[in-house]
Design an enzyme around this catalytic site. Structure first.
Site, PDB file in Angstrom:
ATOM      1  CB  SER A   1      -4.645  -3.106   3.041  1.00  0.00           C
ATOM      2  OG  SER A   1      -5.075  -3.881   2.844  1.00  0.00           O
TER       3      SER A   1
ATOM      4  CG  HIS B   1      -2.785  -5.799  -1.765  1.00  0.00           C
ATOM      5  ND1 HIS B   1      -4.116  -5.407  -1.917  1.00  0.00           N
ATOM      6  CD2 HIS B   1      -2.387  -5.372  -0.254  1.00  0.00           C
ATOM      7  CE1 HIS B   1      -4.448  -4.786   0.180  1.00  0.00           C
ATOM      8  NE2 HIS B   1      -3.380  -5.043   0.527  1.00  0.00           N
TER       9      HIS B   1
ATOM     10  CG  ASP C   1      -6.294  -6.256  -4.206  1.00  0.00           C
ATOM     11  OD1 ASP C   1      -6.905  -7.130  -4.104  1.00  0.00           O
ATOM     12  OD2 ASP C   1      -6.009  -5.265  -4.231  1.00  0.00           O
TER      13      ASP C   1
END
Length: 313
Positions: free
Chosen positions: A156, A280, A250
């Site tokens: 991320s 995610h 996502d």
């Protein structure tokens, strides 16, 4: 509207519901200190412990301007072919050495490589480019400290920082031997692809992404800043071999495809895998979701191969 009932299996829904029970979707509307308290509690609930034979040492990197906390994971049967510099996710405002502690320990156990987790400074107390600067300092420290190749690995926000470091260091005498980017946010086009199809995905929405960007930049328009948006770079040549793994459900997934395409078009090595039906943050679900377990095995294999200098895709 995307029908997630047909995309997401029962195990993944159970993971989403467990996550939401500790970190509700409206957490983004709380103050940052409150968000951190909630996030840290959620991380503790998912903590899976250390595999046998892995030890960890918490220390710090001294720089002229700052001291960066790090945690070094070592395996009882080490493979010294490479080391892994791990940069954690959390929207640039959450997380630290404890939030991804077990992920790093398992990565160390399964690759045999030493793993160093970096506790970069967070927004809003430290606006961009502070996190990038800390990631750069950590990478430069790793190249001085380890007599072996360095693999960048991050999820991320951490994937964003890894890519930014890779772009910034490709002309250096010592540069990353590879990068493993796990559902990274790379500054893709919000008007197309997964940003539209999965704008309201479970676990992460486009509204969340806009919030994190605003917090990280202090609301300043930094369009074109490749240390913030690696996809804004006009040159994708000479980047390290790159593996990108994203979650289908996502909004960030299209960033993986776009980055892969630009590296390959520039003559480099890049592979992109979109994990079907995952969301995610699924790394935390690797012990309760079959698809996440399979994906983590793919991540381990990729990190191992990048460390050896093998391109197997």
């Amino acid at each position: 509207m995307t029908d997630y009932r047909t995309l997401i299996d029962a195990e993944t829904w159970a993971f989403i519901e467990k996550t939401n029970s500790y970190y509700p979707p409206d957490t983004i509307d709380y103050t940052v200190p409150q968000q951190r308290t909630i996030y840290d509690r959620m991380c503790r609930e998912f903590f899976a412990g250390y595999p046998q034979g892995v030890t960890a040492e918490t220390t710090a990197i001294a720089t002229p301007a700052n001291s960066i906390p790090i945690r070094i994971y070592r395996n009882a049967a080490p493979d010294n072919a490479a080391m892994v510099l791990y940069i954690h996710g959390g929207g640039f405002i959450l997380g630290g050495l404890d939030s991804h502690d077990d992920v790093c320990a398992e990565l160390c156990a399964r690759t045999g490589y030493e793993v160093v987790s970096v506790d970069y400074r967070l927004a809003p107390e430290h606006l961009h480019p502070t996190a990038f600067d800390d990631a750069m300092d950590a990478f430069e420290w790793a190249t001085r400290t380890y007599d072996c190749p360095v693999v960048l690995c991050g999820d991320s926000a951490g994937g964003n920082l890894c890519a930014a470091v890779a772009h910034a260091t490709r002309g250096h005498a010592k540069k990353p031997t590879g990068q493993m980017l796990i559902y990274p946010g790379l500054g893709g086009d919000h008007s197309r692809g997964s940003y539209v199809t999965h704008a309201e995905a479970p676990m992460l929405t486009v509204r969340d992404l806009d919030f994190y960007k605003h917090i990280r930049t202090g609301g300043v328009d930094r369009t074109g800043d490749i240390t913030l948006y690696p996809l804004a770079d006009g040159d994708f040549a000479n980047l390290p071999p790159t593996v990108l793994i994203t979650a289908e459900c996502d909004p960030l997934s299209s960033d993986g495809e776009a980055y892969r395409d630009r590296v390959v078009a520039a003559g480099g090595y890049a592979a992109w895998f979109e994990e079907p039906g995952l969301v995610h943050g699924y790394l935390r679900g690797r012990h309760m979701v079959g698809r996440a377990r399979t994906s983590f095995a793919r991540i381990v294999e990729a990190v191992s191969a990048l460390g050896r200098g093998d391109w197997i895709w």
